[in-house]
Design a protein around this motif. Structure first.
Motif, PDB file in Angstrom:
ATOM      1  N   GLY A 141       0.850  -1.071   0.024  1.00  0.00           N
ATOM      2  CA  GLY A 141      -0.169  -0.086   0.053  1.00  0.00           C
ATOM      3  C   GLY A 141       1.023   1.215   0.187  1.00  0.00           C
ATOM      4  O   GLY A 141       0.685   2.165  -0.505  1.00  0.00           O
ATOM      5  N   ALA A 142       2.026   1.064   0.709  1.00  0.00           N
ATOM      6  CA  ALA A 142       2.736   2.620   0.906  1.00  0.00           C
ATOM      7  C   ALA A 142       3.515   2.707  -0.496  1.00  0.00           C
ATOM      8  O   ALA A 142       3.483   3.998  -1.078  1.00  0.00           O
ATOM      9  N   TYR A 143       3.812   1.849  -1.281  1.00  0.00           N
ATOM     10  CA  TYR A 143       4.340   2.094  -2.833  1.00  0.00           C
ATOM     11  C   TYR A 143       3.066   2.608  -3.567  1.00  0.00           C
ATOM     12  O   TYR A 143       3.500   3.482  -4.224  1.00  0.00           O
ATOM     13  N   ILE A 144       1.973   2.098  -3.457  1.00  0.00           N
ATOM     14  CA  ILE A 144       0.949   2.565  -4.320  1.00  0.00           C
ATOM     15  C   ILE A 144       0.572   3.998  -3.951  1.00  0.00           C
ATOM     16  O   ILE A 144       0.374   5.031  -4.593  1.00  0.00           O
ATOM     17  N   ARG A 145       0.588   4.211  -2.578  1.00  0.00           N
ATOM     18  CA  ARG A 145       0.391   5.630  -2.103  1.00  0.00           C
ATOM     19  C   ARG A 145       1.551   6.592  -2.893  1.00  0.00           C
ATOM     20  O   ARG A 145       0.969   7.671  -3.351  1.00  0.00           O
ATOM     21  N   GLU A 146       2.821   6.004  -2.784  1.00  0.00           N
ATOM     22  CA  GLU A 146       3.633   7.080  -3.234  1.00  0.00           C
ATOM     23  C   GLU A 146       3.721   7.154  -4.782  1.00  0.00           C
ATOM     24  O   GLU A 146       3.689   8.362  -5.258  1.00  0.00           O
ATOM     25  N   LYS A 147       3.494   6.335  -5.448  1.00  0.00           N
ATOM     26  CA  LYS A 147       3.625   6.162  -6.872  1.00  0.00           C
ATOM     27  C   LYS A 147       2.510   6.680  -7.691  1.00  0.00           C
ATOM     28  O   LYS A 147       2.321   7.348  -8.529  1.00  0.00           O
ATOM     29  N   LEU A 148       1.234   6.226  -7.025  1.00  0.00           N
ATOM     30  CA  LEU A 148       0.029   6.599  -7.901  1.00  0.00           C
ATOM     31  C   LEU A 148      -0.697   7.876  -7.120  1.00  0.00           C
ATOM     32  O   LEU A 148      -0.978   8.727  -7.987  1.00  0.00           O
ATOM     33  N   PHE A 149      -0.504   7.932  -5.930  1.00  0.00           N
ATOM     34  CA  PHE A 149      -1.135   9.413  -5.077  1.00  0.00           C
ATOM     35  C   PHE A 149      -0.216  10.310  -4.914  1.00  0.00           C
ATOM     36  O   PHE A 149      -0.719  11.544  -4.945  1.00  0.00           O
ATOM     37  N   GLY A 150       1.254   9.871  -5.097  1.00  0.00           N
ATOM     38  CA  GLY A 150       2.276  10.866  -4.829  1.00  0.00           C
ATOM     39  C   GLY A 150       2.598  12.014  -5.788  1.00  0.00           C
ATOM     40  O   GLY A 150       3.242  12.802  -5.190  1.00  0.00           O
ATOM     41  N   THR A 151       1.888  11.989  -6.675  1.00  0.00           N
ATOM     42  CA  THR A 151       2.427  12.880  -7.675  1.00  0.00           C
ATOM     43  C   THR A 151       1.863  14.327  -7.568  1.00  0.00           C
ATOM     44  O   THR A 151       2.256  15.152  -7.907  1.00  0.00           O
ATOM     45  N   ASP A 152       0.713  14.447  -6.454  1.00  0.00           N
ATOM     46  CA  ASP A 152       0.245  15.668  -6.276  1.00  0.00           C
ATOM     47  C   ASP A 152      -0.217  15.831  -4.738  1.00  0.00           C
ATOM     48  O   ASP A 152      -1.043  14.864  -4.305  1.00  0.00           O
ATOM     49  N   PRO A 153      -0.122  16.757  -4.200  1.00  0.00           N
ATOM     50  CA  PRO A 153      -0.628  16.792  -2.781  1.00  0.00           C
ATOM     51  C   PRO A 153      -2.091  16.574  -2.694  1.00  0.00           C
ATOM     52  O   PRO A 153      -2.410  16.191  -1.730  1.00  0.00           O
ATOM     53  N   LEU A 190      -3.764  14.705  -4.280  1.00  0.00           N
ATOM     54  CA  LEU A 190      -4.185  13.301  -4.463  1.00  0.00           C
ATOM     55  C   LEU A 190      -3.914  12.477  -3.278  1.00  0.00           C
ATOM     56  O   LEU A 190      -4.762  11.614  -2.706  1.00  0.00           O
ATOM     57  N   LEU A 191      -2.788  13.136  -2.776  1.00  0.00           N
ATOM     58  CA  LEU A 191      -2.435  12.588  -1.327  1.00  0.00           C
ATOM     59  C   LEU A 191      -3.488  12.679  -0.450  1.00  0.00           C
ATOM     60  O   LEU A 191      -3.547  11.759   0.534  1.00  0.00           O
ATOM     61  N   LYS A 192      -4.107  13.827  -0.328  1.00  0.00           N
ATOM     62  CA  LYS A 192      -4.924  13.993   0.416  1.00  0.00           C
ATOM     63  C   LYS A 192      -6.073  13.119   0.405  1.00  0.00           C
ATOM     64  O   LYS A 192      -6.749  12.560   1.553  1.00  0.00           O
ATOM     65  N   ILE A 193      -6.548  12.890  -0.797  1.00  0.00           N
ATOM     66  CA  ILE A 193      -7.821  11.747  -1.237  1.00  0.00           C
ATOM     67  C   ILE A 193      -7.454  10.425  -0.611  1.00  0.00           C
ATOM     68  O   ILE A 193      -8.041   9.881   0.003  1.00  0.00           O
ATOM     69  N   ALA A 194      -6.108  10.187  -0.552  1.00  0.00           N
ATOM     70  CA  ALA A 194      -5.713   8.745  -0.132  1.00  0.00           C
ATOM     71  C   ALA A 194      -5.758   8.879   1.270  1.00  0.00           C
ATOM     72  O   ALA A 194      -5.453   7.857   2.112  1.00  0.00           O
ATOM     73  N   GLN A 195      -5.555  10.165   1.730  1.00  0.00           N
ATOM     74  CA  GLN A 195      -4.899   9.969   3.169  1.00  0.00           C
ATOM     75  C   GLN A 195      -5.653   9.104   4.183  1.00  0.00           C
ATOM     76  O   GLN A 195      -5.179   8.663   5.211  1.00  0.00           O
ATOM     77  N   PRO A 196      -7.039   9.373   4.361  1.00  0.00           N
ATOM     78  CA  PRO A 196      -7.967   8.537   5.123  1.00  0.00           C
ATOM     79  C   PRO A 196      -7.674   6.783   5.211  1.00  0.00           C
ATOM     80  O   PRO A 196      -7.968   6.304   6.096  1.00  0.00           O
ATOM     81  N   LEU A 197      -6.932   6.436   4.107  1.00  0.00           N
ATOM     82  CA  LEU A 197      -7.142   5.050   3.930  1.00  0.00           C
ATOM     83  C   LEU A 197      -5.626   4.677   4.547  1.00  0.00           C
ATOM     84  O   LEU A 197      -4.608   5.159   4.246  1.00  0.00           O
ATOM     85  N   SER A 198      -5.598   3.456   5.094  1.00  0.00           N
ATOM     86  CA  SER A 198      -4.453   2.750   5.714  1.00  0.00           C
ATOM     87  C   SER A 198      -3.544   2.164   4.584  1.00  0.00           C
ATOM     88  O   SER A 198      -4.196   2.099   3.221  1.00  0.00           O
TER      89      SER A 198
END
Ligand SMILES: Cc1ncc(C[n+]2csc(CCOP(=O)(O)OP(=O)(O)O)c2C)c(N)n1
Ligand SMILES: [Mg+2]
Length: 886
Positions: free
Chosen positions: A334-346, A348-356
């Motif tokens: 999950g950490a990898y996906i968070r970084e690569k998929l969502f990590g391109t834009d803050p 996007l990271l915010k959308i994913a933030q509530p998820l473990s």
């Protein structure tokens, strides 16, 4: 550039136009590309609602076509269905693992079904109609490599036993084995449609849906309640056959057809489109050909994320991420996906933030979410006027564990290790102890009266019975009236020279007019009717056309004008031998699919049959299809002007490799009639699962009357047509001829008698393969009955006591007459057309290939010389006389 928006109309109000464009420019400048894109799509959507007639986009965004608020409630018991899926998943894996544990090398597949289980189960529980009560039900083309899942389901249902599953891929013991893939030839009460040769399922499915309509239009069967479901792989879409016939489905408005493409992004070796997006690519292809496309990309967990995607950033990210990366995400944390998929834009990271991280990892793909799949199927069956494709995104090997899921080797995995099995069991929450699965995984059955089995059975009962299932309701047809065939026995008058193709056309017309069976005859022609002289049929029986005839044909004033109609009988396929084969398949199996025997005559250029579509013909044999394939314009020299790519001298060799084929190469009209009559008897009265391949030619000659008592010989493959004249002296030879080359043998008989004092008996060899099959059977009998008197094959018996060498001439390769060489007691000399064809006059070609009368005569003299029955000088004299070089 921008040609698609070009139009020639003058602008009525340039000012207004300018204002619109100005507004767009403003939005673009002030709010950016995303917003402009959003607004334009909204406008286009409104335009569609207003039916302005703007063509649809051929590619939509990388999200589900059906949005969450449009999803219907799920009608099933979700908890029970989940347990059922888990049990089936387990047993499919157990079956393949046990087989390969016990017999390494048996093979089998785990990952294809693991990725598609939900796609099938939603269908089985809620959509696929069965065959109870004499109904045809739905026609379902299962992905071949997913077969283990179908067996596992049948086991849970009580249709197969553990003993059956333990004979997966071990079929030699009759009645016990389960075939590797869907093979009606091997499991005639289970499988209906052979699919495993990639691409054949899809093309056959399209034409099956089309033939269902044909049967309906002609009033032969009510097929309104039959839907064709075709399951295929995304890698399979690479095959030309898979996508090559899509337009016919949209053109003919086949809303009885649903394709489900299991887009697990992988084929055998690796990603299907690592650098691209297979779902988007397929969407464009299907939309471009007029299909209704439903994408099932994301499972429900993504809905909440997308709901927050006000800027469209997530969708954009989904759009730009290529399949190779999506595959990578399937094996990453999950950490990898968070970084690569969502990590391109803050944002996007915010959308994913509530998820473990665990929750991110568990964001499912659409094809594994039965609610999304149900919504797609439900929409498909309610769509009118167009066929539907469902592009379902899945993970290859889903649930099978880290070392298998989405790995590039996943397709090849044949068994799970103990450690993998334990994890698999835990994931499926099955009550099996470590000890139980230690040696090999047991099958799991929750019991006859368990809620799972009861639910599953109840659902199938409600939908018309278990599937897959093949049913044959025997319905022998009466034979066509005797007069239909009798006409050919008299031959033609001397001045009337006709080819066997013309004779066949006449026979086909008589059959179509036959009171007993005429309406069941289905002529199928790939744009070659005029070549074969069959164009009168256009008018006589009409060309099947789903939409009728919406124009006045150019030749409407002619008696034999081109006539399309809704209940036309002839299927004019256009230039597609593969499509014609698929129609032939639907027609030739209608006796089981719909319980209505049809008699297809597929008339093709013989070069483009077994050579071009051999695999479809193989599948036809597997499917136990019945019908006639008519190889017209046959013969490497008889079709003389068309050259290398048309002149067929080998289809009989290729045909001989198909065990379901009964092949003939007749010379005369009465032979042809006898063969077709016998084919009718064997296939449609005796109900044998064979099909006929008959070559017919375009050389015109007087058709002789039928001699007495030759029927048996015609059908067995050889009979004495014209013996040497009574009392002829001199050395003797036996000449065989097939097709028009029989006439060359007859002329050689005259030459030999008149010029060389050699007596020749001439035989018509109507079928070397038939002679060979019989001889092989006799040979086997002799081998297995060493204590009994040896039996002689038919061909040997025919030639027993005959004098002289046998010269066998054919317009096909020497390999064809060679089929019987071992059983010919005399020295045997095959003459044939080996090598590439070329254009010239028939005479020149026959001389070139050494199958003309003179060459046959030389071959006879030469063989006699070798036997010491003539001086070699005789043969040399003949060669010099005829100009045949040594
Ligand atoms: C004509 C043909 N060529 C090759 C194969 C061998 N083959 C079997 S499965 C497979 C890959 C299938 O990939 P895909 O269609 O994506 O199905 P999946 O298993 O991924 O669902 C291949 C190449 C075949 N069965 N048929
Ligand atoms: Mg695939």
């Amino acid at each position: 550039m921008l040609d698609d928006f070009k139009q020639q109309l003058p602008d009525m109000d340039p000012h207004e136009t300018h204002e619109w464009i100005q507004s767009l420019d403003d939005v673009f400048l002030r709010e950016g590309r995303q917003r402009a894109d959003f607004l334009l799509r909204k406008v286009l959507k409104r335009a569609r609602q207003l039916e302005i007639g703007i063509p649809g986009l051929i590619q939509t965004r990388y999200i589900n076509t059906i949005s969450p608020e449009q999803e219907p409630p799920y009608p099933g018991d979700e908890a029970v269905e989940k347990r059922i899926r888990r049990i089936i998943r387990w047993n499919a894996v157990a079956m393949v693992t046990r087989a390969n544990h016990r017999y390494p090398g048996l093979g089998g597949h785990l990952s294809s079904y693991a990725s598609s289980a939900t796609l099938y189960e939603v269908g089985f529980h809620h959509f696929f109609r069965g065959k109870d009560g004499g109904q045809a039900g739905d026609q379902i083309f299962y992905q071949g490599h997913a077969a283990p899942g179908m067996y596992a389901r049948a086991f849970l249902e009580g249709r197969l036993t553990e003993a059956h599953l333990d004979h997966f891929r071990r079929e030699v013991v009759p009645g016990q084995g389960l075939s590797s893939y869907p093979h009606p030839r091997l499991m005639p009460e289970f499988w209906e449609f052979p699919t495993v040769s990639m691409g054949l399922g899809p093309i056959n499915a399209v034409y099956q849906a089309r033939f269902n309509r044909y049967l309906q239009a002609r009033g032969i069967a009510n097929t309104e309640n039959s839907r064709v479901w075709c399951f295929m792989g995304d890698g399979e879409a690479d095959e030309p056959e898979a996508l090559g016939s899509l337009t016919i489905a949209s053109r003919e408005q086949l809303d009885n057809l649903v394709f489900v493409v299991n887009c697990n992004l992988q084929r055998l070796d690796g990603p299907v489109r690592g650098n691209g997006k297979i779902i988007q690519e397929l969407e464009a292809v299907f939309r471009g050909t007029g299909w209704n496309v439903t994408k099932v990309v994301w499972g429900r967990e993504w809905d909440a994320l997308l709901a927050q995607d006000g800027d469209g950033l997530l969708v954009e990210r989904m759009n730009e991420t290529v399949d190779g990366e999506w595959q990578r995400y399937s094996v990453e944390t999950g950490a990898y996906i968070r970084e690569k998929l969502f990590g391109t834009d803050p944002r996007l990271l915010k959308i994913a933030q509530p998820l473990s991280d665990g929750e991110i990892r568990r964001l499912r793909r659409g094809g594994h979410d039965y609610r999304k799949v149900f919504a797609a199927y439900d929409a498909a069956v309610h769509t009118k006027g167009v066929p539907t494709v469902i592009l379902a995104k899945t993970v290859k090997g889903w649930t099978l564990g880290e070392s298998i899921e989405a790995r590039n080797v996943t397709h090849q995995m044949k068994k799970l290790t103990f450690e993998e099995l334990k994890k698999f069991r835990d994931r499926l929450e099955l009550p099996l102890s470590d000890r139980q699965i230690e040696d090999e995984p047991p099958y799991f059955h929750p019991g006859e009266n368990s809620p799972e089995v009861e639910y599953l059975r109840e659902r199938r009962r409600a939908l018309g019975g278990s599937l897959p299932r093949r049913v044959v309701r025997p319905k022998p047809l009466p034979m066509p009236a005797g007069k239909t065939f009798a006409e050919f026995d008299g031959g033609t008058p001397e001045h009337r020279q006709v080819s066997t193709t013309m004779a066949f056309t006449r026979l086909l017309r008589l059959l179509l007019a036959d009171e007993q069976v005429g309406r069941r005859v289905v002529p199928i022609i790939p744009d070659e009717a005029r070549t074969f002289g069959m164009d009168p049929l256009f008018r006589e029986v009409g060309i099947y056309a789903a939409l009728g005839q919406r124009y006045e044909p150019v030749d409407s004033k002619l008696i034999l004008s081109y006539m399309e109609k809704k209940d036309g009988q002839l299927i004019e396929e256009g230039i597609t031998e593969a499509g014609s084969m698929a129609s032939f398949t639907a027609a030739g199996t209608a006796y089981s699919t719909h319980g209505e025997p049809m008699i297809p005559f597929y008339c093709l250029y013989s070069m483009f049959g077994f050579q071009r579509t051999g695999d479809l013909l193989w599948a036809f044999g597997d499917a136990r299809g019945r019908g006639f394939v008519m190889g017209a314009t046959a013969g490497r020299t008889t079709l003389n002007g068309e050259g290398l790519q048309h002149e067929d001298g080998h289809s009989h060799v290729l045909a001989s490799t198909n065990p379901a084929v009964v092949a003939y190469d007749p010379a005369f009209a009465y032979e042809l009639a006898a063969i077709v009559r016998d084919g009718m008897r064997r296939m449609f009265v005796e109900l044998e699962d064979v099909f006929y391949y008959i070559t017919v030619y375009n050389e015109n000659y007087q058709q002789p009357p039928k001699p007495e008592g030759v029927d048996d010989g015609i059908l067995r493959g050889l009979y004495l047509y014209r013996p040497a004249s009574a009392g002829a002296a001199g050395p003797r030879v036996q000449l065989f001829g097939s097709g028009p080359i029989l006439l060359q043998a007859l002329r050689a008989q005259e030459i030999l008698a008149a010029d060389f004092g050699v007596a020749a008996d001439v035989w018509s060899a109507t079928s070397y393969p038939q002679l060979r099959d019989e001889a092989l059977a006799v040979e086997q009998w002799n081998r297995l009955h060493p204590g009994e008197p040896e039996r002689a094959p038919y061909v040997t018996r025919q030639l027993a006591g005959r004098e002289g060498p046998v010269i066998a001439a054919s317009d096909y390769m020497k390999a064809v007459p060679d089929m019987i060489a071992r059983w010919v007691p005399q020295p045997f000399v095959p003459l044939g057309t080996d090598g590439f064809g070329r254009s010239d006059t028939r005479e020149a070609l026959r001389r070139y290939f050494q199958i003309d009368a003179e060459s046959i005569a030389v071959a006879a003299l030469s063989a006699l010389a070798r036997l010491g029955k003539l001086p070699a000088a005789k043969a040399q004299e003949a060669m010099a006389k005829f100009g045949i070089a040594g």
